[in-house]
Scaffold this active site. Structure first.
Site, PDB file in Angstrom:
ATOM      1  N   TYR A  11      -3.386 -35.412  12.581  1.00 49.82           N
ATOM      2  CA  TYR A  11      -4.433 -35.616  13.495  1.00 49.82           C
ATOM      3  C   TYR A  11      -5.467 -36.628  12.751  1.00 49.82           C
ATOM      4  O   TYR A  11      -5.585 -36.574  11.578  1.00 49.82           O
ATOM      5  CB  TYR A  11      -5.138 -34.224  13.390  1.00 49.82           C
ATOM      6  CG  TYR A  11      -4.306 -33.231  14.022  1.00 49.82           C
ATOM      7  CD1 TYR A  11      -4.501 -33.374  15.647  1.00 49.82           C
ATOM      8  CD2 TYR A  11      -4.005 -31.964  13.763  1.00 49.82           C
ATOM      9  CE1 TYR A  11      -3.737 -32.527  16.336  1.00 49.82           C
ATOM     10  CE2 TYR A  11      -3.499 -31.115  14.556  1.00 49.82           C
ATOM     11  CZ  TYR A  11      -3.350 -31.138  15.702  1.00 49.82           C
ATOM     12  OH  TYR A  11      -2.751 -30.186  16.606  1.00 49.82           O
ATOM     13  N   LYS A  31      -7.266  -4.443  -5.463  1.00 45.13           N
ATOM     14  CA  LYS A  31      -7.771  -4.911  -4.353  1.00 45.13           C
ATOM     15  C   LYS A  31      -7.412  -6.187  -3.464  1.00 45.13           C
ATOM     16  O   LYS A  31      -6.608  -6.773  -4.170  1.00 45.13           O
ATOM     17  CB  LYS A  31      -9.413  -4.737  -4.605  1.00 45.13           C
ATOM     18  CG  LYS A  31      -9.733  -6.093  -5.792  1.00 45.13           C
ATOM     19  CD  LYS A  31     -11.070  -6.035  -6.234  1.00 45.13           C
ATOM     20  CE  LYS A  31     -11.322  -7.410  -7.279  1.00 45.13           C
ATOM     21  NZ  LYS A  31     -12.495  -7.184  -8.085  1.00 45.13           N
TER      22      LYS A  31
HETATM   23  C1  LIG Z   1     -12.181  -7.756  -9.298  1.00 48.84           C
HETATM   24  C2  LIG Z   1     -12.857  -6.823 -10.421  1.00 48.84           C
HETATM   25  C3  LIG Z   1     -12.261  -6.470 -11.775  1.00 48.84           C
HETATM   26  C4  LIG Z   1     -11.523  -7.661 -12.250  1.00 48.84           C
HETATM   27  O1  LIG Z   1     -11.564  -9.053 -12.457  1.00 48.84           O
HETATM   28  P1  LIG Z   1     -10.667 -10.049 -13.048  1.00 48.84           P
HETATM   29  O2  LIG Z   1     -11.618 -11.005 -13.366  1.00 48.84           O
HETATM   30  O3  LIG Z   1      -9.869 -10.421 -11.824  1.00 48.84           O
HETATM   31  O4  LIG Z   1      -9.904  -9.625 -13.918  1.00 48.84           O
HETATM   32  C5  LIG Z   1     -13.109  -5.940 -12.425  1.00 48.84           C
HETATM   33  N1  LIG Z   1     -13.928  -5.168 -12.398  1.00 48.84           N
HETATM   34  C6  LIG Z   1     -14.595  -5.291 -11.228  1.00 48.84           C
HETATM   35  C7  LIG Z   1     -15.667  -4.009 -10.860  1.00 48.84           C
HETATM   36  C8  LIG Z   1     -14.052  -5.966 -10.093  1.00 48.84           C
HETATM   37  O5  LIG Z   1     -14.689  -5.943  -8.732  1.00 48.84           O
END
Ligand SMILES: *Cc1c(COP(=O)(O)O)cnc(C)c1O
Length: 811
Positions: free
Chosen positions: A706, A480
């Protein structure tokens, strides 16, 4: 050799149909994804920690492979397939390789050591290439299987072999030695890397020195301990930059002059590099040349032409939506096969193009060689081939319908960027052909800031987590948010190649992009929006079902589309309180699903809120307990056996025993674990880098940036760097908090970070305009930036703006 003889050689039992195979033109493969010999492959089914070659037999039979070396027969019967059953298929492969090696009596140089193996091999190949027809291991093929596969490239016409031998633990070198039987062995260096597999440094040295067991000549760095262990070697040559007792003594004078003293004769060599590692590698090379009776003059003329070795194939964004694979350093026949596999892996639809120079060191006659090149191109379904070079361009008959040029200039005269569109282009040429010029023309011109993504590290990290799991536990990887900022399509391609079981994305759009790029493995959409359901069905994306509203809407649509057992994933809220059903709602869910076969509950899952926090261990365990109860309700109620999964990255580390049927790896894959111990076992994936745009000297009492938030208290050198908060560098990282890395030193960020630029203090850093700056990577960790800006690594990684170009590296 016929099958019966091969079986005898491998001490194998023949099962199946001998007549199915005619061994004459067979090649060997251990990787179901890359069959360079097509149906004429002897497939050795090897088992490793994370994979089992036997699993791919049905698929390979379907593809037409007829001959397998296995240590376990499949239960299914196959017609017209022959199995050679051995007790250990890796040992059988190695035995076969040493048989091939023993057919030839020419000298073979074996190279081992902690560092520099591949460079010394490639340099020796360059230095000795005018006198010898050399067979060398491609890339860094130096493992138990890599050495074996390299040896199958040996041909009659070769007259010198140069091979690497790499080990990671005890009891490995014996196997490599017995395959290679080196006559000259070179130890490049003894460092303390790769120490994990050994109890101490002496054990590691002893193991490495096994490569010297049967040699005539040994070449080693001067070291009492090493020399005392190699007394049995007939001719032992040691070298040193300090010790007068070494056989060959080196002294780096200055300005690129290296003095060599050997047998009382002294001569100077001008060297193209003067860092310590390169000097040591050159020392190994010079000693080898001396052993092979090269004269001081020959050494003096060749060493200055040594060049930097780019060991990795680089994937670059090309113009007109092309992908350019840069392999403009190397054109031996063995590495062509590897590069074509690599092309296939990075191909995302559209034409496949190969631009190739003359090919060297095949051990075949020229015409036979280009015939074989053409076969490879056809087998790999290369749509467009351009051959450049005096030799390759002679074979117009073989390359009918392809384009040939006698040299680079004639190609460049005709070149037009507009001839290349939506293609994946492999550019492969020996260094002397200067194909880097072609890469330059086809490459997309990027703004100086890039995020370099190391695909090898991703693979390493994936294998690290896999090694923590039971073999049957499935792996889902979360890609994702653009693969946590690293590029979802590229990462997903690698992951499907590595055969992960599932990919997870947040939104349907992300999944659709992956499907459009040709990703075929199952994809779960974690936040499916009802408006995206039709597209999800069209692209075979599997929804997370977290509420009755979502369930009913999806069921209705799936029914209208006459779906049958469409996979869905039930999300249980066990305490995170983000999305999901409570256990108390599950009987009602079961009731809805029980009477339909439109949908199938493929998995049941939940998410831990604090798997990285030991202080919430009890809470986490209660989440797991609630989850297990939920699974039972679904299992009983629907009479199915869904995949159960709850662990994310830190969960895998801290609650391994609750891995159940699948885990979901996210941030760990991208190189960030939840503590030091874990981090030390992961490799850095992303390097955000840019260059110095301008440097100025300011007097005491001046202000920078700045709001005049930084004032100089002495004469100060300030460098301006073209990256700012619009690229994703948090503004709170400025004003003395953050540091960047330039030429081996850290430089503090001064003043406020601007939208597109920031300033650093380089008073104590040797640097000039145009020098590289690491914002994060090996030296500045994402975790350190997160700590300094009061956030978490996830936020830093996913904030890097899409205007920063991603460049992917892979060996
Ligand atoms: C993002 C996510 C993960 C992965 O988590 P990490 O801590 O990056 O390993 C696992 N399960 C779900 C439902 C997620 O949304």
């Amino acid at each position: 050799m016929n099958i019966v003889e091969l079986a005898r050689l491998l001490e194998a039992q023949i099962v199946g149909n001998i007549d199915a195979v005619n061994l004459e033109t067979y090649g060997v493969s251990i990787d179901s994804r890359s069959l360079q010999h097509g149906t004429k492959t002897i497939f050795f089914a090897l088992t490793g920690n994370n994979h089992n070659g036997h699993d791919f037999i049905p698929m390979l039979v379907e593809q037409g492979v007829r001959l397998f070396v296995v240590h376990k027969l499949p239960l299914l019967k196959y017609e017209n397939v022959c199995f050679l059953v051995v007790s250990d298929s890796l040992r059988a492969l190695q035995h076969f390789a040493s048989y091939r090696r023993d057919l030839f009596t020419y000298p073979l140089i074996g190279i081992t050591g902690s560092k520099g193996k591949t460079i010394v091999k490639e340099w020796l190949n360059f230095l000795l290439g005018s006198e010898y027809t050399i067979i060398k291991s491609p890339k860094s093929y130096n493992s138990q299987t890599g050495v074996a596969l390299s040896l199958f490239g040996i041909q009659k016409q070769h007259d010198l072999g140069i091979f690497e031998a790499g080990i990671s633990t005890v009891k490995e070198m014996d196997f490599l030695e017995s395959m290679l039987r080196p006559t000259i062995s070179v130890l490049t260096s003894i460092g303390d890397d790769h120490q994990e597999g050994f109890s101490d440094i002496e054990q590691k040295i002893d193991e490495k020195l096994l490569l010297f067991k049967n040699v005539n000549v040994g070449i080693v760095p001067y070291d009492e301990m090493i020399l005392s262990r190699l007394k049995f070697v007939p001719r032992l040559v040691s070298w040193s930059f300090q010790n007068d007792s070494a056989t060959v003594q080196f002294k780096y004078k200055k300005d690129g002059i290296l003095e060599v003293l050997c047998d009382g004769i002294r001569f100077d060599v001008s060297v193209p590099f003067n860092d310590e590692a390169s000097l040591q590698n050159m020392a190994s090379c010079i000693c080898t040349m001396l052993i092979l009776n090269y004269s001081a003059e020959q050494i003096q003329t060749r060493i200055p032409n040594l060049y930097g070795i780019e060991l990795r194939l680089q994937v670059k964004n090309g113009q007109n939506n092309c992908i350019v694979i840069d392999d403009s350093y190397n054109a031996d026949f063995q590495s062509l096969k590897i590069a074509l596999d690599f092309l296939e892996k990075h191909h995302k639809g559209g034409l496949k193009t190969v631009i190739l120079s003359n090919v060297f060191q095949s051990g075949f006659g020229e015409e036979e060689l280009y015939g074989k090149v053409k076969e490879l191109l056809v087998a790999n379904q290369i749509t467009k081939f351009i051959g450049i070079g005096p030799a390759v361009s002679k074979y117009k008959e073989i390359f009918k319908g392809d384009t040939l040029y006698p040299n680079l200039d004639s190609f460049l005269q005709k070149f037009s960027v507009s001839d290349y569109h939506d293609e994946t282009i492999l550019i492969k040429g020996a260094r002397s052909f200067r194909f880097d010029k072609i890469v330059n023309l086809l490459e997309e011109k990027t703004h100086e800031t890039i995020l370099e993504v190391d695909m090898d590290s991703i693979r390493h990290n994936l294998n690290f987590y896999r090694s923590k799991l039971n073999t049957e536990t499935k792996v889902m990887v979360m890609v994702k948010a653009f693969g946590y900022g690293n590029g979802s399509v590229e990462v997903a391609k690698l992951l499907s190649h590595e055969k992960v079981d599932y990919l997870g994305v947040a939104f349907a759009d992300e999944g659709i992009a992956l499907r459009k790029a040709g990703i075929k493995i199952p994809i779960i959409v974690m936040n499916p929006e009802i408006s995206a359901f039709p597209a999800m069905l069209a692209y075979e994306l599997e929804p997370e079902i977290f509420s009755f509203k979502v369930l009913n809407a999806f069921l209705k649509l799936a029914r209208e589309h006459n779906e049958h057992l469409y996979p869905i994933h039930l999300k249980i809220d066990t305490g995170m309180h983000r999305l999901g059903f409570f256990n108390s709602e599950l009987l009602k869910v079961v009731e809805i699903l029980k009477h339909t076969n439109v949908l199938e509950v493929k998995s049941v899952f939940s998410h831990l809120s604090s798997s990285d926090m030991p202080e919430y261990r009890d809470f986490t365990l209660s989440q797991i307990k609630i989850f297990k109860e939920a699974c039972e309700v679904v299992k009983q109620g629907l009479n199915t056996n869904p995949i159960r999964h709850i662990l994310n990255t830190s969960g895998i580390f801290n609650y391994t025993e609750h891995q159940m049927d699948m885990v979901r790896v996210g941030i760990g894959l991208y190189g960030v674990g939840n503590d030091e111990v874990e981090n030390n076992q992961l490799l850095n994936v992303g390097t955000l880098k840019t260059i110095i745009l301008q440097i100025r000297e300011l007097d005491e009492g001046e202000s920078v940036g700045y709001g005049r938030r930084f004032r100089t208290v002495k004469r100060t050198r300030i460098a301006t760097i073209p990256i700012g908060y619009a690229d994703g560098i948090h503004r709170s990282w400025g004003n003395g908090i953050g540091e960047v890395y330039i030429n081996g030193e850290f430089a503090s960020i001064v003043g406020s970070i601007c939208m597109d630029m920031l300033m650093v203090d380089v008073t104590d850093v040797v640097c000039e305009e145009g020098d590289l700056v690491e914002i994060f990577g090996k030296h500045v960790s994402v975790s350190a930036i997160a700590a300094g800006t009061g956030t978490i690594p996830y936020e830093i990684m996913t904030s890097i703006s899409q205007r920063v170009k991603r460049v992917f590296f892979e060996s």
